[in-house]
Scaffold this motif. Sequence first.
Motif, PDB file in Angstrom:
ATOM      1  N   THR A 193       0.862  -1.246  -0.050  1.00  0.00           N
ATOM      2  CA  THR A 193       0.060   0.196  -0.060  1.00  0.00           C
ATOM      3  C   THR A 193       0.945   1.152  -0.133  1.00  0.00           C
ATOM      4  O   THR A 193       0.897   1.945   1.016  1.00  0.00           O
ATOM      5  CB  THR A 193      -0.768  -0.016   1.359  1.00  0.00           C
ATOM      6  N   THR A 194       1.654   1.434  -1.270  1.00  0.00           N
ATOM      7  CA  THR A 194       2.850   2.340  -1.063  1.00  0.00           C
ATOM      8  C   THR A 194       2.340   3.680  -1.749  1.00  0.00           C
ATOM      9  O   THR A 194       3.140   4.464  -2.242  1.00  0.00           O
ATOM     10  CB  THR A 194       3.752   1.589  -1.928  1.00  0.00           C
ATOM     11  N   GLY A 195       1.127   4.114  -1.834  1.00  0.00           N
ATOM     12  CA  GLY A 195       0.648   5.218  -2.209  1.00  0.00           C
ATOM     13  C   GLY A 195       1.036   5.751  -3.730  1.00  0.00           C
ATOM     14  O   GLY A 195       1.051   5.164  -4.460  1.00  0.00           O
ATOM     15  N   ALA A 196       1.443   6.718  -3.608  1.00  0.00           N
ATOM     16  CA  ALA A 196       1.858   7.550  -4.914  1.00  0.00           C
ATOM     17  C   ALA A 196       3.457   7.295  -5.372  1.00  0.00           C
ATOM     18  O   ALA A 196       3.975   7.833  -6.145  1.00  0.00           O
ATOM     19  CB  ALA A 196       1.779   9.002  -4.970  1.00  0.00           C
ATOM     20  N   TRP A 197       3.849   6.068  -4.668  1.00  0.00           N
ATOM     21  CA  TRP A 197       5.329   5.711  -5.157  1.00  0.00           C
ATOM     22  C   TRP A 197       5.202   4.733  -6.357  1.00  0.00           C
ATOM     23  O   TRP A 197       4.773   3.532  -6.193  1.00  0.00           O
ATOM     24  CB  TRP A 197       5.840   5.128  -3.881  1.00  0.00           C
ATOM     25  N   HIS A 198       5.299   5.152  -7.436  1.00  0.00           N
ATOM     26  CA  HIS A 198       5.019   4.589  -8.989  1.00  0.00           C
ATOM     27  C   HIS A 198       6.362   4.113  -9.539  1.00  0.00           C
ATOM     28  O   HIS A 198       6.317   3.535 -10.526  1.00  0.00           O
ATOM     29  CB  HIS A 198       4.122   5.430  -9.694  1.00  0.00           C
ATOM     30  N   ARG A 199       7.330   4.154  -8.881  1.00  0.00           N
ATOM     31  CA  ARG A 199       8.865   3.939  -9.510  1.00  0.00           C
ATOM     32  C   ARG A 199       9.302   2.947  -9.074  1.00  0.00           C
ATOM     33  O   ARG A 199       8.854   1.839  -8.502  1.00  0.00           O
ATOM     34  CB  ARG A 199       9.471   5.005  -9.679  1.00  0.00           C
ATOM     35  N   GLY A 200      10.641   2.616  -9.096  1.00  0.00           N
ATOM     36  CA  GLY A 200      11.563   1.739  -8.802  1.00  0.00           C
ATOM     37  C   GLY A 200      10.638   0.198  -8.989  1.00  0.00           C
ATOM     38  O   GLY A 200      10.344  -0.046 -10.144  1.00  0.00           O
ATOM     39  N   MET A 201      10.746  -0.528  -8.108  1.00  0.00           N
ATOM     40  CA  MET A 201      10.114  -2.094  -8.357  1.00  0.00           C
ATOM     41  C   MET A 201       8.873  -2.107  -8.660  1.00  0.00           C
ATOM     42  O   MET A 201       8.627  -3.075  -9.255  1.00  0.00           O
ATOM     43  CB  MET A 201      10.533  -2.973  -6.887  1.00  0.00           C
ATOM     44  N   LEU A 202       8.101  -0.954  -8.281  1.00  0.00           N
ATOM     45  CA  LEU A 202       6.814  -0.906  -8.760  1.00  0.00           C
ATOM     46  C   LEU A 202       6.285  -0.516 -10.200  1.00  0.00           C
ATOM     47  O   LEU A 202       5.367  -0.278 -10.733  1.00  0.00           O
ATOM     48  CB  LEU A 202       5.906  -0.360  -7.985  1.00  0.00           C
ATOM     49  N   ALA A 203       7.508   0.130 -10.991  1.00  0.00           N
ATOM     50  CA  ALA A 203       7.152   0.925 -12.318  1.00  0.00           C
ATOM     51  C   ALA A 203       6.505  -0.027 -13.378  1.00  0.00           C
ATOM     52  O   ALA A 203       5.776   0.413 -14.013  1.00  0.00           O
ATOM     53  CB  ALA A 203       8.572   1.335 -12.817  1.00  0.00           C
ATOM     54  N   HIS A 205       4.550  -2.078 -12.823  1.00  0.00           N
ATOM     55  CA  HIS A 205       2.995  -2.443 -12.242  1.00  0.00           C
ATOM     56  C   HIS A 205       2.068  -1.210 -12.046  1.00  0.00           C
ATOM     57  O   HIS A 205       0.885  -1.544 -11.548  1.00  0.00           O
ATOM     58  CB  HIS A 205       3.024  -3.243 -10.893  1.00  0.00           C
ATOM     59  N   THR A 206       2.540  -0.148 -12.481  1.00  0.00           N
ATOM     60  CA  THR A 206       1.852   1.120 -12.079  1.00  0.00           C
ATOM     61  C   THR A 206       1.412   1.804 -13.639  1.00  0.00           C
ATOM     62  O   THR A 206       1.187   3.154 -13.335  1.00  0.00           O
ATOM     63  CB  THR A 206       2.670   2.044 -11.145  1.00  0.00           C
ATOM     64  N   ALA A 207       1.373   1.187 -14.459  1.00  0.00           N
ATOM     65  CA  ALA A 207       1.059   2.147 -15.974  1.00  0.00           C
ATOM     66  C   ALA A 207      -0.542   2.579 -15.722  1.00  0.00           C
ATOM     67  O   ALA A 207      -0.717   3.556 -16.339  1.00  0.00           O
ATOM     68  CB  ALA A 207       1.149   0.961 -17.131  1.00  0.00           C
ATOM     69  N   GLY A 208      -1.281   1.863 -14.959  1.00  0.00           N
ATOM     70  CA  GLY A 208      -2.693   2.479 -15.109  1.00  0.00           C
ATOM     71  C   GLY A 208      -2.995   3.292 -13.987  1.00  0.00           C
ATOM     72  O   GLY A 208      -4.241   3.832 -13.902  1.00  0.00           O
ATOM     73  N   VAL A 209      -2.059   3.958 -13.169  1.00  0.00           N
ATOM     74  CA  VAL A 209      -2.251   4.891 -12.411  1.00  0.00           C
ATOM     75  C   VAL A 209      -1.340   6.184 -12.846  1.00  0.00           C
ATOM     76  O   VAL A 209      -0.232   6.175 -13.250  1.00  0.00           O
ATOM     77  CB  VAL A 209      -2.012   4.553 -10.987  1.00  0.00           C
ATOM     78  N   ARG A 210      -1.745   7.180 -12.219  1.00  0.00           N
ATOM     79  CA  ARG A 210      -1.101   8.670 -12.501  1.00  0.00           C
ATOM     80  C   ARG A 210      -0.946   9.192 -11.091  1.00  0.00           C
ATOM     81  O   ARG A 210      -1.740   8.782 -10.111  1.00  0.00           O
ATOM     82  CB  ARG A 210      -1.801   9.591 -13.541  1.00  0.00           C
ATOM     83  N   ARG A 211      -0.178  10.270 -10.893  1.00  0.00           N
ATOM     84  CA  ARG A 211      -0.061  11.081  -9.616  1.00  0.00           C
ATOM     85  C   ARG A 211      -0.820  12.346  -9.796  1.00  0.00           C
ATOM     86  O   ARG A 211      -0.619  13.026 -11.131  1.00  0.00           O
ATOM     87  CB  ARG A 211       1.305  11.301  -9.212  1.00  0.00           C
ATOM     88  N   VAL A 212      -1.335  13.026  -8.698  1.00  0.00           N
ATOM     89  CA  VAL A 212      -2.153  14.472  -8.876  1.00  0.00           C
ATOM     90  C   VAL A 212      -1.446  15.028  -7.660  1.00  0.00           C
ATOM     91  O   VAL A 212      -1.627  14.575  -6.511  1.00  0.00           O
ATOM     92  CB  VAL A 212      -3.381  13.935  -8.697  1.00  0.00           C
ATOM     93  N   ARG A 213      -1.249  16.250  -7.899  1.00  0.00           N
ATOM     94  CA  ARG A 213      -0.672  17.140  -6.863  1.00  0.00           C
ATOM     95  C   ARG A 213      -1.865  18.123  -6.556  1.00  0.00           C
ATOM     96  O   ARG A 213      -2.304  18.904  -7.392  1.00  0.00           O
ATOM     97  CB  ARG A 213       0.856  17.987  -7.193  1.00  0.00           C
ATOM     98  N   LEU A 214      -2.121  18.447  -5.177  1.00  0.00           N
ATOM     99  CA  LEU A 214      -2.799  19.542  -4.691  1.00  0.00           C
ATOM    100  C   LEU A 214      -2.287  20.564  -3.777  1.00  0.00           C
ATOM    101  O   LEU A 214      -1.434  19.918  -3.027  1.00  0.00           O
ATOM    102  CB  LEU A 214      -4.140  18.760  -3.986  1.00  0.00           C
ATOM    103  N   GLN A 215      -2.791  21.723  -3.591  1.00  0.00           N
ATOM    104  CA  GLN A 215      -2.402  22.625  -2.720  1.00  0.00           C
ATOM    105  C   GLN A 215      -3.494  22.800  -1.839  1.00  0.00           C
ATOM    106  O   GLN A 215      -4.588  23.030  -2.074  1.00  0.00           O
ATOM    107  CB  GLN A 215      -1.928  24.153  -3.455  1.00  0.00           C
ATOM    108  N   MET A 216      -3.051  23.084  -0.512  1.00  0.00           N
ATOM    109  CA  MET A 216      -4.122  23.366   0.545  1.00  0.00           C
ATOM    110  C   MET A 216      -3.713  24.105   1.341  1.00  0.00           C
ATOM    111  O   MET A 216      -2.487  24.718   1.419  1.00  0.00           O
ATOM    112  CB  MET A 216      -4.112  21.760   1.446  1.00  0.00           C
TER     113      MET A 216
END
Length: 365
Positions: A193-203, A205-216
């Motif tokens: 359950t590694t969240g927005a870490w899409h690289r390294g050993m998971l690269a 397995h993460t083609a189906g997801v993207r990252r989104v950045r928000l300001q708060m």
Amino acid sequence: MNIVVVGGGIVGTMHAFFAVQRGFRVTHIEREDEARGASVRNFGLVWISGRAPGGDLELALRARHLWEKVAADVPDVGFRPNGSLTVARTSAEVAVLEEVARAPEADRRGVRLLDRREAQRVNPALHGEFSAALHCVQDGAVEPRKAVRAIQTWLRRRETYTWLPGREVVAVSDHAATDDRGETHRGDRVVLTTGAWHRGMLARHTAGVRRVRLQMLETEPYGETLTTSFADGDSLRYYPAFDVPALKGLGAQALIARQHHMQLLVVQRLDGSLTIGDTHAYDEPFDFDLDEQPYAHLLATAEQILGRRLPPVRRRWAGVYSQLRPGASGLYHRTTVAPGVVLVTGPGGRGMTCSPAIAEETLAP
Ligand SMILES: Cc1cc2nc3c(=O)[nH]c(=O)nc-3n(C[C@H](O)[C@H](O)[C@H](O)COP(=O)(O)OP(=O)(O)OC[C@H]3O[C@@H](n4cnc5c(N)ncnc54)[C@H](O)[C@@H]3O)c2cc1C
């Protein structure tokens, strides 16, 4: 059953919580000293009103019910069923809310359209500009800066739970995860359950997801109680629940809101302060700066709806979440990485809401 959970955000922590409740032994690994990602940077909204009819809404409703159960054991997560008002300030926005309030699933979603006076009876703090509001009694809130830590404090009192912070998992193999100290942790199941870490050993397995950045941002305590959270009409453009024919009539968004893919969401924290957001950036590399212009727009819009000046801002931050790519099927990303090793991420802007139901789905026999 032995479970290895990698990632100490809310998704991993809910997996650990429900696994321990089922009598499983859990080894929980986190690369930081404690959660620092999306799970502590969000609004803490348990948000039903925006979910698409069907599986999306049902997942969120199941999760909301589970949040109540978690809160019965761990009151410090701060769950409260405070509801929400999505306010309309133009006739085009009212038309969208009317359609949503007439939809077949409106009762299940717990929504009703209120005129201004009725909405002010529900939340007397809304003194400003709006003509109608969609009241959702199913929406709730938790305390994002406290919830993960509170659940982990509960877990650490259980002898079946082992917390291993400060270790990064660098490799996986059949039913096993190996950390950066070279130690291998074996389980009947390993859940990443590694969240927005899409690289390294998971690269791979993460083609189906993207990252989104928000300001708060968060203000100092506001001198009045907000009995509900609230959203502005720009949120109609972002949540699938509002994808009704009248949506086409909304017209153009304010330029700054369009440029930063913005909506206004406001939730009052238990100490009285207000958490306010947000922006959405989809193109990487993300800015490392916090951009002032969208903040000015958010603060002005919140003041227009509240009809009062806000207290000073006490902090600003950005957060990044993992989201399914547009057009992908499913409600979040679940994929087998190796025999007995599953990756669970990509819940997008509803990961805090849905985390308990996602965990139950993983643990189902
Ligand atoms: C600004 C913002 C506002 C949001 N508002 C809401 C909201 O109001 N309601 C809602 O429902 N959702 C909201 N969300 C979405 C929600 O916060 C996320 O979907 C959710 O927190 C994702 O949880 P997670 O546990 O998957 O990820 P994270 O919180 O990112 O946790 C993943 C963890 O895994 C660890 N990790 C990663 N790789 C490794 C490794 N190799 N080894 C060990 N550990 C590792 C990381 O250090 C991290 O702690 C918001 C998100 C943001 C950013």
